[in-house]
Design a protein around this motif. Structure first.
Motif, PDB file in Angstrom:
ATOM      1  N   TYR A 135      35.562  26.186  77.229  1.00 55.81           N
ATOM      2  CA  TYR A 135      34.771  27.486  77.568  1.00 55.81           C
ATOM      3  C   TYR A 135      33.312  27.337  76.981  1.00 55.81           C
ATOM      4  N   GLU A 136      32.481  28.073  77.625  1.00 47.51           N
ATOM      5  CA  GLU A 136      31.107  28.507  77.265  1.00 47.51           C
ATOM      6  C   GLU A 136      31.011  29.983  77.425  1.00 47.51           C
ATOM      7  N   HIS A 137      30.388  30.416  76.363  1.00 51.78           N
ATOM      8  CA  HIS A 137      30.182  32.044  76.302  1.00 51.78           C
ATOM      9  C   HIS A 137      28.844  32.139  75.892  1.00 51.78           C
ATOM     10  N   VAL A 138      28.291  33.318  76.620  1.00 53.49           N
ATOM     11  CA  VAL A 138      26.827  33.963  76.261  1.00 53.49           C
ATOM     12  C   VAL A 138      27.203  35.331  76.190  1.00 53.49           C
ATOM     13  N   MET A 139      26.507  35.790  74.902  1.00 53.69           N
ATOM     14  CA  MET A 139      26.768  37.100  74.425  1.00 53.69           C
ATOM     15  C   MET A 139      25.321  37.750  74.085  1.00 53.69           C
ATOM     16  N   ILE A 140      25.250  38.804  74.458  1.00 54.36           N
ATOM     17  CA  ILE A 140      24.083  39.554  74.189  1.00 54.36           C
ATOM     18  C   ILE A 140      24.337  40.732  73.179  1.00 54.36           C
ATOM     19  N   ALA A 141      23.745  40.767  71.938  1.00 52.40           N
ATOM     20  CA  ALA A 141      24.055  41.847  71.070  1.00 52.40           C
ATOM     21  C   ALA A 141      22.604  42.769  70.937  1.00 52.40           C
ATOM     22  N   ARG A 142      23.099  44.002  70.532  1.00 52.04           N
ATOM     23  CA  ARG A 142      21.909  45.072  70.394  1.00 52.04           C
ATOM     24  C   ARG A 142      20.648  44.563  69.839  1.00 52.04           C
ATOM     25  N   GLN A 143      19.648  44.857  70.060  1.00 49.65           N
ATOM     26  CA  GLN A 143      18.238  44.413  69.572  1.00 49.65           C
ATOM     27  C   GLN A 143      17.717  44.928  68.081  1.00 49.65           C
ATOM     28  N   ASP A 144      18.540  46.051  67.830  1.00 49.62           N
ATOM     29  CA  ASP A 144      18.162  46.592  66.228  1.00 49.62           C
ATOM     30  C   ASP A 144      18.921  45.862  65.225  1.00 49.62           C
ATOM     31  N   LEU A 145      19.784  44.702  65.542  1.00 50.06           N
ATOM     32  CA  LEU A 145      20.394  43.989  64.583  1.00 50.06           C
ATOM     33  C   LEU A 145      19.316  43.014  63.896  1.00 50.06           C
ATOM     34  N   SER A 146      19.481  42.469  62.764  1.00 46.41           N
ATOM     35  CA  SER A 146      18.675  41.644  62.432  1.00 46.41           C
ATOM     36  C   SER A 146      19.282  40.156  62.755  1.00 46.41           C
ATOM     37  N   ASN A 147      18.457  38.975  62.547  1.00 54.80           N
ATOM     38  CA  ASN A 147      18.964  37.618  62.787  1.00 54.80           C
ATOM     39  C   ASN A 147      20.172  37.316  62.199  1.00 54.80           C
ATOM     40  N   THR A 148      20.030  37.674  60.964  1.00 54.12           N
ATOM     41  CA  THR A 148      21.503  37.194  60.236  1.00 54.12           C
ATOM     42  C   THR A 148      22.661  37.952  60.425  1.00 54.12           C
ATOM     43  N   GLN A 149      22.299  39.099  61.096  1.00 51.94           N
ATOM     44  CA  GLN A 149      23.573  40.067  61.453  1.00 51.94           C
ATOM     45  C   GLN A 149      23.897  39.479  62.785  1.00 51.94           C
ATOM     46  N   ALA A 150      23.043  38.856  63.702  1.00 54.53           N
ATOM     47  CA  ALA A 150      23.510  38.454  64.746  1.00 54.53           C
ATOM     48  C   ALA A 150      24.136  37.011  64.957  1.00 54.53           C
ATOM     49  N   GLU A 151      23.776  36.336  64.057  1.00 49.46           N
ATOM     50  CA  GLU A 151      24.337  35.078  63.613  1.00 49.46           C
ATOM     51  C   GLU A 151      25.555  35.359  63.007  1.00 49.46           C
ATOM     52  N   GLY A 152      25.827  36.318  62.104  1.00 49.74           N
ATOM     53  CA  GLY A 152      27.110  36.595  61.725  1.00 49.74           C
ATOM     54  C   GLY A 152      28.023  36.940  62.468  1.00 49.74           C
ATOM     55  N   LEU A 153      27.900  37.637  63.772  1.00 46.03           N
ATOM     56  CA  LEU A 153      28.606  37.809  64.847  1.00 46.03           C
ATOM     57  C   LEU A 153      29.174  36.546  65.554  1.00 46.03           C
ATOM     58  N   ILE A 154      28.320  35.394  65.359  1.00 44.83           N
ATOM     59  CA  ILE A 154      28.921  34.332  66.101  1.00 44.83           C
ATOM     60  C   ILE A 154      29.850  33.745  65.229  1.00 44.83           C
ATOM     61  N   GLU A 155      29.847  33.723  63.796  1.00 46.01           N
ATOM     62  CA  GLU A 155      30.592  33.237  62.711  1.00 46.01           C
ATOM     63  C   GLU A 155      31.538  34.156  62.980  1.00 46.01           C
ATOM     64  N   HIS A 156      31.674  35.474  63.178  1.00 50.60           N
ATOM     65  CA  HIS A 156      32.903  36.341  63.096  1.00 50.60           C
ATOM     66  C   HIS A 156      33.788  35.984  64.468  1.00 50.60           C
ATOM     67  N   PHE A 157      33.052  35.882  65.575  1.00 50.27           N
ATOM     68  CA  PHE A 157      33.912  35.320  66.745  1.00 50.27           C
ATOM     69  C   PHE A 157      34.481  33.886  66.657  1.00 50.27           C
ATOM     70  N   GLY A 158      33.864  33.088  66.006  1.00 53.02           N
ATOM     71  CA  GLY A 158      34.381  31.805  65.864  1.00 53.02           C
ATOM     72  C   GLY A 158      35.488  31.690  64.900  1.00 53.02           C
ATOM     73  N   THR A 159      35.732  32.628  63.872  1.00 54.86           N
ATOM     74  CA  THR A 159      36.833  32.777  63.026  1.00 54.86           C
ATOM     75  C   THR A 159      37.903  33.366  63.864  1.00 54.86           C
ATOM     76  N   VAL A 160      37.637  34.407  64.972  1.00 54.83           N
ATOM     77  CA  VAL A 160      38.714  35.018  65.666  1.00 54.83           C
ATOM     78  C   VAL A 160      39.296  33.889  66.527  1.00 54.83           C
ATOM     79  N   LEU A 161      38.535  32.835  67.125  1.00 55.05           N
ATOM     80  CA  LEU A 161      39.054  31.630  67.764  1.00 55.05           C
ATOM     81  C   LEU A 161      39.775  30.836  66.794  1.00 55.05           C
ATOM     82  N   ALA A 162      39.349  30.601  65.695  1.00 56.12           N
ATOM     83  CA  ALA A 162      40.548  29.793  64.615  1.00 56.12           C
ATOM     84  C   ALA A 162      41.531  30.353  64.336  1.00 56.12           C
ATOM     85  N   ASP A 163      41.555  31.701  64.237  1.00 54.40           N
ATOM     86  CA  ASP A 163      42.813  32.167  63.780  1.00 54.40           C
ATOM     87  C   ASP A 163      43.951  32.139  64.927  1.00 54.40           C
ATOM     88  N   ASN A 164      43.505  32.104  66.203  1.00 59.32           N
ATOM     89  CA  ASN A 164      44.166  32.017  67.386  1.00 59.32           C
ATOM     90  C   ASN A 164      44.320  30.634  67.803  1.00 59.32           C
TER      91      ASN A 164
END
Length: 122
Positions: free
Chosen positions: A4-33
């Motif tokens: 699968y390929e996913h494109v995600m749009i996050a809110r603009q008022d997040l910092s770059n590190t928070q946005a990249e943290g979302l990527i890691e978070h959803f990567g762990t969700v995939l790994a848990d499943n």
């Protein structure tokens, strides 16, 4: 497992590190499943064609995954519930391209095919 390929749009008022943290978070969700995040690209803050939730810009991220359908459904469900994620697009593909995505390539690196015959233009 399906790819699968996913494109995600996050809110603009997040910092770059928070946005990249979302990527890691959803990567762990995939790994848990029983899936895995093959590759991810953070495309940065881009202007959208129209407003989404009163936002004109958003943090764009591209994810490539190798996961069963149940893991992808769970990840999409959690993305929809997450306050920072505005939009998600998921596509099932036959294979992942090895090169960086078109968004990450420089303009002169992109392959352009020959132009079609323009006929008798002056």
């Amino acid at each position: 497992m399906p790819l699968y390929e996913h494109v995600m749009i996050a809110r603009q008022d997040l910092s770059n590190t928070q946005a990249e943290g979302l990527i890691e978070h959803f990567g762990t969700v995939l790994a848990d499943n029983d899936g895995k995040l093959v590759d991810s690209e953070y495309w940065g803050v881009k202007t959208m064609a129209y407003k989404i939730n009163k936002n004109r810009k958003g943090h764009y991220a591209f994810l490539r995954s190798d996961a069963p359908a149940t893991a992808v459904h769970e990840m999409e469900r959690l993305m929809r519930l997450h306050d920072d994620v505005m939009r998600v697009l998921t596509i099932k593909v036959d294979e992942h391209a090895e090169l960086p995505s078109v968004q990450m390539q420089k303009r002169d690196e992109r392959e352009r095919g020959p132009r079609p015959d323009r006929g008798d233009r002056r």
